[in-house]
Design an enzyme around this catalytic site. Structure first.
Site, mmCIF file in Angstrom:
data_model
loop_
_atom_site.group_PDB
_atom_site.id
_atom_site.type_symbol
_atom_site.label_atom_id
_atom_site.label_comp_id
_atom_site.label_asym_id
_atom_site.label_seq_id
_atom_site.Cartn_x
_atom_site.Cartn_y
_atom_site.Cartn_z
ATOM 1 N N GLY A 79 -6.166 2.855 9.633
ATOM 2 C CA GLY A 79 -5.715 2.352 8.341
ATOM 3 C C GLY A 79 -4.220 2.166 8.223
ATOM 4 O O GLY A 79 -3.708 1.987 7.125
ATOM 5 N N VAL A 80 -3.509 2.205 9.343
ATOM 6 C CA VAL A 80 -2.057 2.014 9.315
ATOM 7 C C VAL A 80 -1.698 0.745 10.092
ATOM 8 O O VAL A 80 -2.496 0.223 10.882
ATOM 9 C CB VAL A 80 -1.295 3.233 9.886
ATOM 10 C CG1 VAL A 80 -1.566 4.475 9.060
ATOM 11 C CG2 VAL A 80 -1.638 3.465 11.333
ATOM 12 N N THR B 77 -3.809 -3.789 9.976
ATOM 13 C CA THR B 77 -4.039 -2.356 10.179
ATOM 14 C C THR B 77 -5.020 -2.081 11.321
ATOM 15 O O THR B 77 -5.827 -2.930 11.693
ATOM 16 C CB THR B 77 -4.554 -1.691 8.887
ATOM 17 O OG1 THR B 77 -5.794 -2.272 8.519
ATOM 18 C CG2 THR B 77 -3.548 -1.845 7.753
ATOM 19 N N ASP B 78 -4.920 -0.862 11.841
ATOM 20 C CA ASP B 78 -5.819 -0.415 12.902
ATOM 21 C C ASP B 78 -6.950 0.431 12.292
ATOM 22 O O ASP B 78 -7.058 0.551 11.065
ATOM 23 C CB ASP B 78 -5.061 0.342 13.983
ATOM 24 C CG ASP B 78 -4.357 1.599 13.470
ATOM 25 O OD1 ASP B 78 -4.690 2.087 12.367
ATOM 26 O OD2 ASP B 78 -3.476 2.103 14.178
ATOM 27 N N ALA B 79 -7.761 1.041 13.142
ATOM 28 C CA ALA B 79 -8.898 1.837 12.668
ATOM 29 C C ALA B 79 -8.465 3.049 11.843
ATOM 30 O O ALA B 79 -9.244 3.557 11.037
ATOM 31 C CB ALA B 79 -9.746 2.288 13.854
#
Length: 139
Positions: free
Chosen positions: A21-22, A17-19
């Site tokens: 949250g995905v 995930t990225d910052a």
């Protein structure tokens, strides 16, 4: 895409995930490649053995993806893989990423070219038959 011929499942890990949250966009292609590698092994063409043997390589020459809805940490994902086309020296794989409800979250396509030990583009007949979409395979 032809009818799905292979399914691969995974859970979105925290490191995927990225910052926000995905699922980080580039990690979708990593999961597509995991599905591709598992499918090739099922067909009898395990990529690790092919690389060790050195006779045939299948470099990826094109990749694209479309994102429909977010996939979040912990989400269960099913990748449905199908063959979108087979040519003289290349084949195209299509992927559909489905969430736990069976909704399309993303899709991707990759093109793989066969290259022999001498650097010539080719798909051996056995591999061409193995990846040919089922509805167009010759008996």
């Amino acid at each position: 895409m032809s009818d799905p011929i292979f399914e691969h499942r995974f859970r979105v890990a925290l490191h995927d995930t990225d910052a926000a949250g995905v699922l980080f966009f580039a990690h979708l292609l990593r999961h597509a490649h995991d599905a591709y590698e598992a499918w090739m092994a099922q067909l009898g063409f395990p990529l690790d053995a092919m690389l060790r043997d050195g006779g045939l390589r299948l470099p990826l020459v094109h990749a694209e993806a479309d994102y429909r809805r977010p996939l979040r940490h912990g989400d269960a994902v099913t990748v449905r893989l199908g063959v979108a086309g087979v040519g003289g020296s290349a084949f195209t794989v299509a992927y559909r990423f489905l969430d736990a409800q069976g909704e399309l979250a993303a899709s991707a396509r990759t093109v793989h070219v066969g290259v022999d030990a001498n650097g010539h583009r080719t798909l051996p007949d056995a591999l061409r038959r193995a990846v040919q979409p089922p509805q167009t395979r010759l008996a």
